[in-house]
Design an enzyme around this catalytic site. Structure first.
Site, short mmCIF file in Angstrom:
data_model
loop_
_atom_site.label_atom_id
_atom_site.label_comp_id
_atom_site.label_asym_id
_atom_site.label_seq_id
_atom_site.Cartn_x
_atom_site.Cartn_y
_atom_site.Cartn_z
N GLU A 1 0.85 -1.20 0.00
CA GLU A 1 0.00 0.00 0.00
C GLU A 1 0.88 1.24 0.00
OE1 GLU A 1 -2.44 -0.17 3.51
OE2 GLU A 1 -2.98 -2.23 3.10
N LYS B 1 1.92 4.79 1.50
CA LYS B 1 1.82 5.38 2.84
C LYS B 1 1.37 6.83 2.67
CE LYS B 1 4.31 5.67 7.22
NZ LYS B 1 4.08 7.07 7.54
N ASP C 1 0.31 10.54 3.32
CA ASP C 1 0.89 11.51 4.24
C ASP C 1 -0.20 12.44 4.77
OD1 ASP C 1 2.80 12.69 5.70
OD2 ASP C 1 3.83 13.68 4.04
N TYR D 1 -7.41 1.88 5.67
CA TYR D 1 -6.32 0.92 5.49
C TYR D 1 -6.33 -0.26 6.48
CZ TYR D 1 -3.86 4.06 8.79
OH TYR D 1 -3.51 4.85 9.84
N LYS E 1 10.26 3.95 3.85
CA LYS E 1 10.09 5.38 3.61
C LYS E 1 10.83 5.84 2.35
CE LYS E 1 8.44 7.81 6.74
NZ LYS E 1 8.78 8.08 8.09
N CYS F 1 20.31 46.47 -12.32
CA CYS F 1 20.52 45.09 -12.77
C CYS F 1 21.92 44.62 -12.38
CB CYS F 1 20.33 45.03 -14.29
SG CYS F 1 20.79 43.43 -14.96
N CYS G 1 23.86 44.15 -16.00
CA CYS G 1 24.22 45.24 -16.92
C CYS G 1 24.11 46.62 -16.28
CB CYS G 1 23.35 45.17 -18.18
SG CYS G 1 21.64 45.66 -17.87
N CYS H 1 14.72 44.12 -15.27
CA CYS H 1 15.82 44.94 -15.76
C CYS H 1 15.34 45.56 -17.06
CB CYS H 1 17.02 44.05 -16.02
SG CYS H 1 18.17 44.71 -17.23
N CYS I 1 21.44 43.93 -22.11
CA CYS I 1 21.80 43.15 -20.93
C CYS I 1 22.27 41.76 -21.37
CB CYS I 1 20.58 43.02 -20.02
SG CYS I 1 20.90 42.04 -18.56
S1 IVH Z 1 -1.08 0.72 8.79
C1 IVH Z 1 -0.47 -1.25 12.71
N1 IVH Z 1 -1.28 1.64 6.34
O1 IVH Z 1 1.46 5.71 8.87
C2 IVH Z 1 -0.61 -0.63 11.39
N2 IVH Z 1 -0.60 3.14 8.04
O2 IVH Z 1 3.75 5.09 10.87
C3 IVH Z 1 -0.86 0.80 11.47
N3 IVH Z 1 -0.24 5.43 7.25
O3 IVH Z 1 -0.07 6.26 11.94
C4 IVH Z 1 -0.89 1.57 10.28
N4 IVH Z 1 -0.75 5.07 5.16
O4 IVH Z 1 -1.23 7.23 9.93
C5 IVH Z 1 -0.97 1.92 7.61
N5 IVH Z 1 -1.54 2.31 4.13
C6 IVH Z 1 -1.23 2.60 5.40
C7 IVH Z 1 -0.86 3.90 5.80
C8 IVH Z 1 -0.54 4.12 7.15
C9 IVH Z 1 -0.38 5.98 6.04
C10 IVH Z 1 0.21 6.16 8.46
C11 IVH Z 1 -0.69 5.98 9.65
C12 IVH Z 1 0.16 5.54 10.80
C13 IVH Z 1 1.55 5.79 10.29
C14 IVH Z 1 2.46 4.69 10.80
#
Ligand code: IVH
Length: 687
Positions: free
Chosen positions: A119, A121, A123, A231, A324, A418, A421, A436, A442
């Site tokens: 999946e 992650k 933000d 998720y 990450k 400038c 020039c 300028c 220039c």
């Molecule tokens: S699973 C025990 N899945 O990442 C499993 N977390 O560092 C818990 N996050 O606090 C999380 N996308 O806010 C999971 N596809 C994803 C995610 C995800 C973002 C965030 C979540 C969590 C942090 C974990």
């Protein structure tokens, strides 16, 4: 509970309306596949509101009209999570991920390959949503994992969060966990509006999402473009024997999807760790094209049985890991500000930074755009700043950490003359940019004008790169555009790092570039505000260069997409003696464009407008655009009723949605390739 039996018909009608609205809400927000227009949806909602106004006793908290509460809270109440909300272990390299896989296999005493759910992650902010008998009863932040804050009022305003679960087969108690985030487009629009209104800007989509959820008045949250993606599940109770929680994570997500939640489209199953690494790389490549910010990939052992066997260590599961991406934001120090002069004389402040590794590269410069941006940021030399470097875009300063300002921090002084020039730097009232006024006197403007003239989309002189142009201008071998065609073999061969062979190649490329199109020639001149598409419109409208150059401002404004500003710049350009002279010399040097007007009207895609959205995999986007234009089509950046076709690749978001709403024909990249082939573009030319 109102006594429904008093109004059986109305109650039934309300129920039907609500379920219809919930269905369409899900199609729109969650499945990104609406089946009715916005107007029709609004009519249904209005009908419900009218009926509820007549029968207020029949309003239920899960009614789609009840998303936005009217009474602000005085504070957020603390919530104790039924099951702690854990965090994830991190991996920062392939080796870390491979080590994670080995730990999993060792612990399971397994030599078999493990199946992982992959999946993105997201933000944003973690959220817990509690449903009782299918009705949303509580929304809470993660907080410290044990205690969070009750944000029920706020989460209710988010369209992709169901107030009532769809379908039937859900457990009596269901806690859904996921991420709330602000998609990039919504964030940019939101910040643009805030900027225009002189309000504070959010640093990034994550902060914007956090700020939007932290509102005691949910009416504010309601107008922020937030989404929530599910998720995982937390507490689950009251499933029946035949109807229980699926055995693997991806099936649980599918069940959540069927109950009305948004499940991220990038979800995939990997059958071993190599496939996980491949997934990581694929997503990393499309990261900047995704509609939302992500900061890594989450890998989860797919089988629930194996998850249980693996268990937890301190505050994280042993069965999952977050790999990450390199950070796109970092802090560093602003060492100095220099001022660069561009092609049109714009004086741009450039931040010189203490080198910092961000977004996968070492960054030592960032743009500060203009004086307004410096004022907005309130930045001084010596400040600690947050730098963003996302994708291939120029790094920029997002914010200043004022608490770290040293005592000797200096103000940034905009130059009055400038730096190249010495001509005066003028700021036009109402314009953010300072310029300028030296024009081609220039050297900086001369260099940029020539670089633009020879660039790929203009005269396309291969081999005449930026460094070479700078050298030629510094040595006064070229003083205006036409001079490039007067260069001799000897002059070129004597330059640093240049041999006779390279000199010959450049001369040959210069010769080839002489045959061009009217549109490219107009674009190459570098007239302010005349980009490729405007140049093309001029070429189409006038047919000959003489007609274009001789037109007055009113005449120029008759051309599609040309307003008074552009018309004025064009007119001014041709009023200047030195520009007219340079053009005469260019023509004398042998630049020509075969008559293309006759062919233009007959081009196969003439009169059709295309929009490209999402990622193109086989084709380069610029090339795809160029081919469409060559076939006579118009390529637009936004979808409107005038759009004929939308070409949608993976990651397509709001444009695709709008196209579907408007009933515009959607093409895949394969369709586009087929179209090109049909019109005689070979595979080789296409890529
Ligand atoms: S699973 C025990 N899945 O990442 C499993 N977390 O560092 C818990 N996050 O606090 C999380 N996308 O806010 C999971 N596809 C994803 C995610 C995800 C973002 C965030 C979540 C969590 C942090 C974990």
């Amino acid at each position: 509970m109102p006594n429904l039996s008093l109004f059986p018909d109305v109650a039934a009608e309300l129920k039907q309306l609500r379920s219809e609205i919930n269905y369409h809400n899900n199609r729109y927000h969650t499945l990104d596949d609406p089946q009715i227009s916005d107007a029709e949806y609004d009519r249904l909602l209005q009908k419900l509101k009218t009926l509820e106004t007549q029968y207020p006793e029949l309003i239920t908290p899960d009614s789609p009209t009840q998303r936005v509460g009217a009474t602000p809270l005085s504070e957020f109440v603390t919530v104790v999570h039924e099951m702690p909300m854990l965090s994830l272990d991190n991996a920062f390299s392939d080796d870390d991920l491979i080590a994670f896989n080995k730990r999993v296999q060792d612990r399971l005493k397994s030599v078999d390959e493990i199946e992982f759910a992959c999946e993105v992650k997201l933000d944003g902010l973690a959220v817990s949503l509690l449903y009782r008998d299918g009705i949303l009863v509580r929304g809470a932040t993660r907080g410290d994992g044990t205690n969070g804050e009750d944000i029920t009022q706020n989460v209710r305003t988010i369209g992709s969060i169901p107030l009532r679960l769809l379908g039937e087969n859900f457990p009596q108690i269901l806690e859904v966990r996921g991420e709330i985030y602000m998609p990039k487009a919504g964030f940019n629009k939101f910040n643009e509006k805030a900027l225009a209104a002189g309000e504070k800007l959010f640093i990034n989509p994550r902060n914007a999402a956090a700020g939007s959820l932290r509102q005691l008045d949910a009416r504010i949250t309601a107008i922020r473009p937030l989404e929530m993606c599910a998720y995982s599940v937390g507490l689950v109770e009251g499933f029946t024997e035949e109807n229980k929680l699926p055995n693997c994570h991806t099936d649980i997500l599918a069940a959540l999807g069927s109950w009305g939640f948004l499940i991220n489209r990038e979800l995939k199953v990997a059958h071993n760790i190599d496939e996980c690494l491949e997934y990581y790389r694929t997503i990393q490549l499309k990261r900047s094209d995704l509609a939302y910010d992500i900061d890594g990939i989450v890998f989860k052992v797919n089988s629930r049985k194996l998850q249980e066997e693996l268990g937890f260590i301190s505050r994280a599961p042993r069965w999952a890991i977050a790999y990450k991406f390199p950070a796109q934001e970092e802090t560093t120090i602003l060492l100095d500000v220099e001022f660069q002069v561009g092609r049109t004389g714009a004086v741009t402040p450039v931040a010189r930074l203490q080198p910092v590794f961000v977004g996968g590269v070492t960054v030592s410069n960032a743009t500060l755009h203009n004086r307004d941006e410096i004022n907005r940021l309130g930045v001084k030399i010596g400040d600690t700043v947050i730098v963003l470097r996302a994708g291939d875009v120029i790094p920029k300063i997002l914010a200043v950490i004022e608490s770290k300002r040293p005592a000797d921090a200096r103000d940034i002084i905009f130059p009055e003359h400038c730096p190249v020039c010495g001509s005066k730097v003028e700021t036009v009232p109402g314009e953010a940019v300072a310029r300028c006024d030296g024009g081609l006197i220039c050297a900086a403007q001369r260099k940029e004008a020539i670089k633009h003239f020879v660039s790929r989309k203009a005269m396309n002189v291969e081999g005449l790169g930026d460094k070479l142009v700078e050298q030629l201008v510094d040595l006064a071998l070229i003083n205006n555009l036409a001079d490039i065609y007067k260069l001799t073999r000897e002059q070129l061969a004597n330059l640093e790092r240049m041999g006779e062979k390279s000199a010959d190649n450049i001369l040959a490329a210069l010769d080839v570039s002489k045959k061009t199109t009217l549109a490219k020639f107009i674009y190459a001149l570098g007239i302010r505000e005349v980009g490729e598409s405007t140049a093309r419109n001029f070429a189409k409208a006038y047919g000959t260069f003489e007609a274009f150059a001789g037109s007055d401002e009113l005449g120029l404004q008759q051309v599609p997409d040309v307003g008074p500003v552009v018309a004025h710049f064009v007119f001014e350009f041709f009023q200047q003696e030195n520009n007219r002279l340079a053009i005469e010399q260019l023509k004398a040097a042998g630049i020509y464009w075969p008559d293309e007007i006759a062919g233009m009207v007959d081009l196969p895609l003439a009169g059709l407008t295309y929009v490209l959205t999402g990622t193109l995999e086989a084709l380069d986007r610029d090339d795809a655009k160029a081919h469409l234009l060559a076939l006579g089509a118009k390529v637009s950046g936004s979808v409107s009723a005038k759009t004929n076709y939308v070409v949608a690749g993976p990651g397509a978001g709001s444009k695709l949605q709008k196209a579907e709403e408007l009933g515009i024909k959607i093409l895949s990249e394969a369709d586009l390739l087929a179209l090109f082939t049909q019109h005689g573009l070979t595979q080789h030319e296409q890529t």
